[in-house]
Motif scaffolding. Structure first.
Motif, PDB file in Angstrom:
ATOM      1  N   LEU A 356       0.824  -1.206   0.000  1.00 38.51           N
ATOM      2  CA  LEU A 356       0.000   0.000   0.000  1.00 38.51           C
ATOM      3  C   LEU A 356       0.860   1.259   0.000  1.00 38.51           C
ATOM      4  O   LEU A 356       0.480   2.284  -0.582  1.00 38.51           O
ATOM      5  CB  LEU A 356      -0.930  -0.013   1.212  1.00 38.51           C
ATOM      6  N   VAL A 357       2.026   1.196   0.643  1.00 41.95           N
ATOM      7  CA  VAL A 357       2.928   2.357   0.662  1.00 41.95           C
ATOM      8  C   VAL A 357       3.270   2.795  -0.750  1.00 41.95           C
ATOM      9  O   VAL A 357       3.167   3.977  -1.107  1.00 41.95           O
ATOM     10  CB  VAL A 357       4.218   2.026   1.446  1.00 41.95           C
ATOM     11  N   SER A 358       3.681   1.847  -1.601  1.00 40.38           N
ATOM     12  CA  SER A 358       4.077   2.222  -2.957  1.00 40.38           C
ATOM     13  C   SER A 358       2.872   2.522  -3.841  1.00 40.38           C
ATOM     14  O   SER A 358       3.019   3.076  -4.928  1.00 40.38           O
ATOM     15  CB  SER A 358       4.936   1.121  -3.600  1.00 40.38           C
ATOM     16  N   ALA A 359       1.675   2.186  -3.361  1.00 42.70           N
ATOM     17  CA  ALA A 359       0.460   2.535  -4.115  1.00 42.70           C
ATOM     18  C   ALA A 359       0.046   3.977  -3.882  1.00 42.70           C
ATOM     19  O   ALA A 359      -0.578   4.590  -4.747  1.00 42.70           O
ATOM     20  CB  ALA A 359      -0.687   1.599  -3.714  1.00 42.70           C
ATOM     21  N   VAL A 360       0.364   4.532  -2.712  1.00 40.47           N
ATOM     22  CA  VAL A 360      -0.115   5.883  -2.389  1.00 40.47           C
ATOM     23  C   VAL A 360       1.002   6.921  -2.333  1.00 40.47           C
ATOM     24  O   VAL A 360       0.730   8.118  -2.373  1.00 40.47           O
ATOM     25  CB  VAL A 360      -0.893   5.910  -1.053  1.00 40.47           C
ATOM     26  N   ALA A 361       2.274   6.505  -2.241  1.00 42.04           N
ATOM     27  CA  ALA A 361       3.371   7.460  -2.094  1.00 42.04           C
ATOM     28  C   ALA A 361       3.919   7.869  -3.455  1.00 42.04           C
ATOM     29  O   ALA A 361       3.986   7.056  -4.383  1.00 42.04           O
ATOM     30  CB  ALA A 361       4.495   6.854  -1.265  1.00 42.04           C
ATOM     31  N   PRO A 362       4.347   9.126  -3.603  1.00 44.38           N
ATOM     32  CA  PRO A 362       5.151   9.492  -4.774  1.00 44.38           C
ATOM     33  C   PRO A 362       6.394   8.614  -4.821  1.00 44.38           C
ATOM     34  O   PRO A 362       6.948   8.255  -3.783  1.00 44.38           O
ATOM     35  CB  PRO A 362       5.520  10.959  -4.505  1.00 44.38           C
ATOM     36  N   SER A 363       6.860   8.256  -6.014  1.00 41.05           N
ATOM     37  CA  SER A 363       7.928   7.254  -6.111  1.00 41.05           C
ATOM     38  C   SER A 363       9.202   7.685  -5.418  1.00 41.05           C
ATOM     39  O   SER A 363       9.958   6.848  -4.923  1.00 41.05           O
ATOM     40  CB  SER A 363       8.217   6.927  -7.584  1.00 41.05           C
ATOM     41  N   ARG A 364       9.489   8.991  -5.332  1.00 39.70           N
ATOM     42  CA  ARG A 364      10.716   9.413  -4.673  1.00 39.70           C
ATOM     43  C   ARG A 364      10.563   9.474  -3.154  1.00 39.70           C
ATOM     44  O   ARG A 364      11.526   9.799  -2.446  1.00 39.70           O
ATOM     45  CB  ARG A 364      11.189  10.762  -5.206  1.00 39.70           C
ATOM     46  N   GLN A 365       9.354   9.174  -2.636  1.00 37.58           N
ATOM     47  CA  GLN A 365       9.128   9.223  -1.195  1.00 37.58           C
ATOM     48  C   GLN A 365       8.577   7.909  -0.637  1.00 37.58           C
ATOM     49  O   GLN A 365       7.988   7.887   0.438  1.00 37.58           O
ATOM     50  CB  GLN A 365       8.162  10.370  -0.859  1.00 37.58           C
ATOM     51  N   VAL A 366       8.806   6.820  -1.348  1.00 36.91           N
ATOM     52  CA  VAL A 366       8.291   5.523  -0.894  1.00 36.91           C
ATOM     53  C   VAL A 366       8.907   5.137   0.449  1.00 36.91           C
ATOM     54  O   VAL A 366       8.200   4.722   1.377  1.00 36.91           O
ATOM     55  CB  VAL A 366       8.558   4.438  -1.959  1.00 36.91           C
ATOM     56  N   ALA A 367      10.232   5.265   0.579  1.00 37.43           N
ATOM     57  CA  ALA A 367      10.872   4.907   1.848  1.00 37.43           C
ATOM     58  C   ALA A 367      10.433   5.857   2.958  1.00 37.43           C
ATOM     59  O   ALA A 367      10.280   5.447   4.114  1.00 37.43           O
ATOM     60  CB  ALA A 367      12.395   4.931   1.696  1.00 37.43           C
ATOM     61  N   SER A 368      10.227   7.131   2.617  1.00 37.44           N
ATOM     62  CA  SER A 368       9.803   8.108   3.630  1.00 37.44           C
ATOM     63  C   SER A 368       8.445   7.730   4.212  1.00 37.44           C
ATOM     64  O   SER A 368       8.269   7.691   5.438  1.00 37.44           O
ATOM     65  CB  SER A 368       9.740   9.509   3.015  1.00 37.44           C
ATOM     66  N   LEU A 369       7.467   7.457   3.340  1.00 31.45           N
ATOM     67  CA  LEU A 369       6.139   7.078   3.828  1.00 31.45           C
ATOM     68  C   LEU A 369       6.178   5.717   4.509  1.00 31.45           C
ATOM     69  O   LEU A 369       5.518   5.505   5.535  1.00 31.45           O
ATOM     70  CB  LEU A 369       5.126   7.067   2.683  1.00 31.45           C
ATOM     71  N   GLY A 370       6.980   4.794   3.965  1.00 36.31           N
ATOM     72  CA  GLY A 370       7.118   3.491   4.605  1.00 36.31           C
ATOM     73  C   GLY A 370       7.684   3.605   6.009  1.00 36.31           C
ATOM     74  O   GLY A 370       7.240   2.919   6.929  1.00 36.31           O
ATOM     75  N   GLY A 371       8.658   4.497   6.191  1.00 37.28           N
ATOM     76  CA  GLY A 371       9.220   4.701   7.513  1.00 37.28           C
ATOM     77  C   GLY A 371       8.204   5.279   8.483  1.00 37.28           C
ATOM     78  O   GLY A 371       8.146   4.870   9.652  1.00 37.28           O
ATOM     79  N   LEU A 372       7.374   6.216   8.009  1.00 38.52           N
ATOM     80  CA  LEU A 372       6.354   6.802   8.884  1.00 38.52           C
ATOM     81  C   LEU A 372       5.316   5.763   9.282  1.00 38.52           C
ATOM     82  O   LEU A 372       4.904   5.691  10.442  1.00 38.52           O
ATOM     83  CB  LEU A 372       5.683   7.986   8.178  1.00 38.52           C
ATOM     84  N   GLN A 373       4.873   4.950   8.325  1.00 35.66           N
ATOM     85  CA  GLN A 373       3.923   3.887   8.656  1.00 35.66           C
ATOM     86  C   GLN A 373       4.545   2.923   9.655  1.00 35.66           C
ATOM     87  O   GLN A 373       3.913   2.516  10.632  1.00 35.66           O
ATOM     88  CB  GLN A 373       3.514   3.128   7.391  1.00 35.66           C
ATOM     89  N   ASN A 374       5.814   2.587   9.444  1.00 38.58           N
ATOM     90  CA  ASN A 374       6.495   1.657  10.337  1.00 38.58           C
ATOM     91  C   ASN A 374       6.706   2.260  11.724  1.00 38.58           C
ATOM     92  O   ASN A 374       6.740   1.537  12.727  1.00 38.58           O
ATOM     93  CB  ASN A 374       7.837   1.251   9.726  1.00 38.58           C
ATOM     94  N   PHE A 375       6.854   3.580  11.794  1.00 33.25           N
ATOM     95  CA  PHE A 375       6.938   4.259  13.084  1.00 33.25           C
ATOM     96  C   PHE A 375       5.681   3.980  13.898  1.00 33.25           C
ATOM     97  O   PHE A 375       5.750   3.593  15.074  1.00 33.25           O
ATOM     98  CB  PHE A 375       7.111   5.767  12.878  1.00 33.25           C
ATOM     99  N   GLY A 376       4.510   4.178  13.280  1.00 27.87           N
ATOM    100  CA  GLY A 376       3.259   3.896  13.976  1.00 27.87           C
ATOM    101  C   GLY A 376       3.153   2.443  14.383  1.00 27.87           C
ATOM    102  O   GLY A 376       2.730   2.105  15.497  1.00 27.87           O
ATOM    103  N   GLY A 377       3.582   1.540  13.472  1.00 31.36           N
ATOM    104  CA  GLY A 377       3.515   0.125  13.778  1.00 31.36           C
ATOM    105  C   GLY A 377       4.350  -0.252  14.988  1.00 31.36           C
ATOM    106  O   GLY A 377       3.908  -1.011  15.852  1.00 31.36           O
ATOM    107  N   PHE A 378       5.547   0.313  15.070  1.00 26.25           N
ATOM    108  CA  PHE A 378       6.426  -0.125  16.147  1.00 26.25           C
ATOM    109  C   PHE A 378       6.270   0.672  17.429  1.00 26.25           C
ATOM    110  O   PHE A 378       6.879   0.314  18.443  1.00 26.25           O
ATOM    111  CB  PHE A 378       7.874  -0.203  15.657  1.00 26.25           C
ATOM    112  N   ILE A 379       5.441   1.700  17.411  1.00 22.55           N
ATOM    113  CA  ILE A 379       4.943   2.192  18.695  1.00 22.55           C
ATOM    114  C   ILE A 379       4.040   1.111  19.281  1.00 22.55           C
ATOM    115  O   ILE A 379       4.120   0.778  20.466  1.00 22.55           O
ATOM    116  CB  ILE A 379       4.170   3.515  18.527  1.00 22.55           C
ATOM    117  N   GLY A 380       3.199   0.511  18.423  1.00 24.33           N
ATOM    118  CA  GLY A 380       2.411  -0.646  18.865  1.00 24.33           C
ATOM    119  C   GLY A 380       3.298  -1.812  19.243  1.00 24.33           C
ATOM    120  O   GLY A 380       3.062  -2.491  20.252  1.00 24.33           O
ATOM    121  N   GLY A 381       4.367  -2.046  18.453  1.00 25.04           N
ATOM    122  CA  GLY A 381       5.283  -3.129  18.764  1.00 25.04           C
ATOM    123  C   GLY A 381       6.017  -2.921  20.072  1.00 25.04           C
ATOM    124  O   GLY A 381       6.353  -3.884  20.766  1.00 25.04           O
ATOM    125  N   ALA A 382       6.273  -1.668  20.428  1.00 24.89           N
ATOM    126  CA  ALA A 382       6.942  -1.372  21.694  1.00 24.89           C
ATOM    127  C   ALA A 382       6.007  -1.565  22.880  1.00 24.89           C
ATOM    128  O   ALA A 382       6.422  -2.020  23.944  1.00 24.89           O
ATOM    129  CB  ALA A 382       7.469   0.067  21.675  1.00 24.89           C
TER     130      ALA A 382
END
Length: 444
Positions: A356-382
């Motif tokens: 979904l990250v690469s479906a909604v993010a501009p191609s030059r910001q895929v890692a940026s949006l992926g990192g933000l999504q993963n930030f939310g995930g690993f607050i839950g993981g913590a």
């Protein structure tokens, strides 16, 4: 409609570069999750030697996730600017030093410090993987490669219980950490020698057109202002909050499953190690199935966004549906089957979220949006290991902790369903999100 492409543009060289990139991501990702799983496998031995309560162990298990989550905020932008080859190589070296240090610590505080550094070092792995797939595959064909690189997560987690349990029994838990740290230096060297970013390869014009997929936002490195502008989109916040619940329940299983099988189900170290292999191997299969299914749903719905999102939401509801009976049934075999189904679906959801990250993010910001999504995930993981540890300490049972996990993942499924509605604009004008696009259309 899916954008037509010339089969001749998908050359043998391009296929070889794609396969090499994916194989290296599976290698680095498998080691990444072996290292993450090591503490939970050695949980009992460490608690006994260091005289820790379950609550203290929960804090130690969560130390990785806190630093990992915070590191996700900048790491995606760093990867988008400096590319995966350099950033991931540095990350592997850092996490390997930290992993080896876990075997040398003598105090609870030093152990927490080593786990914090481990979290920072491991932070590039999945944003970098998302960027690699975005760099080398067209937009509507990223589901399967996303499933393949995500498969490293349950593969490493599945291998960890039997493999690391045997190392602990043969040599000890401290030696286990040191062996994993040494292995990381070899993996870092392999990644550095074999992987190349697209900009480092003299691609033919038709090859570059094939992987660029008509994207109009080009190879220019994103500015800091563009990274900050991602927070102005409702889609970004929905992905941050949605991934929170998915990772919360998945990380509950990852960190506490061996101890759950020993404490709640009465299994010894060897039996619980091999029993824990089953759910995580099912998760590995789930990643591969999800990759194929995600691309199929894109073709079926005619929308890259909807095809990715529906898979995520359905899998998260399923995680909750199997977690509760798994916690309540008396039969160990039935409980293990329910847990296996929940972990299978957790990995389906993870693949869908990263696709979904690469479906909604501009191609030059895929890692940026992926990192933000993963930030939310690993607050839950913590939070998952801490909450679970203290709830089990207070109640004497894992059932309330698993019920909390089911409730959290259900709430997050609704966030994905109603919050992720359209792609993000690939320019500085972020005042409004774009309407949904047909599969294969550029995000500009």
């Amino acid at each position: 409609m899916i954008t037509p492409r010339s089969p001749a543009a998908h050359t043998a060289r391009l296929r070889r570069l794609q396969v090499t990139g994916l194989a290296l991501l599976v290698l680095t990702g498998t080691l990444n999750y072996l290292d993450r799983s090591a503490l939970s496998i050695a949980n009992g031995a460490i608690r006994e030697e260091m005289q820790l309560t379950l609550g203290q162990m929960g804090i130690l298990l969560s130390a990785f996730s806190w630093s990992y989550a915070v590191a996700q905020l900048p790491i995606g932008g760093v990867i988008d600017r400096f590319r995966p080859r350099v950033v991931l190589a540095i990350g592997i070296i850092v996490w390997s030093v930290a992993q080896a240090a876990c075997g040398l610590v003598r105090s609870f505080g030093a152990f927490i410090g080593a786990r914090v550094v481990l979290g920072v070092g491991e932070s590039p792995q999945y944003p970098a993987a998302a960027r690699v797939v975005s760099d080398w595959f067209p937009r509507d064909r990223r589901g399967m490669p996303t499933g393949i690189f995500n498969a490293a997560s349950p593969l490493g987690t599945a291998l960890a219980p039997p493999l690391l349990s045997l190392i602990i029994i043969a040599w000890g838990w401290r030696e286990m950490f040191v062996v994993l740290g040494i292995a990381g230096f070899f993996v870092a060297a392999i990644w550095w020698v074999m992987y190349r970013n697209p900009a480092d390869v003299a691609l033919l014009p038709e090859e570059r057109a094939y992987i660029d997929d008509g994207a109009a936002d080009g190879p220019r490195k994103p500015a800091l202002a563009e990274w900050g502008a991602l927070f102005r989109h409702g889609t970004t916040w929905a992905m941050i909050l949605g991934f929170f619940g998915s990772v919360y329940l998945n990380w509950l299983y990852l960190t506490w499953l061996p101890s759950y099988l020993q404490i709640e189900r009465g299994m010894d170290t060897i039996k619980s190690g091999f029993a824990a292999f089953v759910p995580f191997f099912c998760g590995f299969i789930g990643c591969l199935v999800a990759g194929w299914l995600s691309d199929w749903l894109v073709r079926r719905t005619g929308s890259v966004l909807l095809g990715r999102k529906y898979l995520v939401v359905a899998a998260m509801f399923g995680m909750a549906a199997f977690t509760l009976p798994g916690a309540l049934v008396a039969s160990n075999a039935v409980a293990l089957a329910c847990i296996s189904a929940a972990v299978f679906l957790a990995n389906v959801a993870s693949v869908g979220s990263w696709a979904l990250v690469s479906a909604v993010a501009p191609s030059r910001q895929v890692a940026s949006l992926g990192g933000l999504q993963n930030f939310g995930g690993f607050i839950g993981g913590a939070l998952a290991p801490i909450v679970t540890g203290f709830v089990v300490d207070a109640s004497g049972s894992f059932v309330p902790a698993l019920a909390i996990g089911a409730a959290v993942v259900t709430a997050s499924a609704f966030v994905y369903l109603f919050g992720v509605r359209r792609p993000i604009t690939p320019d500085h004008d972020t005042s409004a999100d774009m309407p949904d696009l047909p599969a294969g259309a550029p995000a500009s």
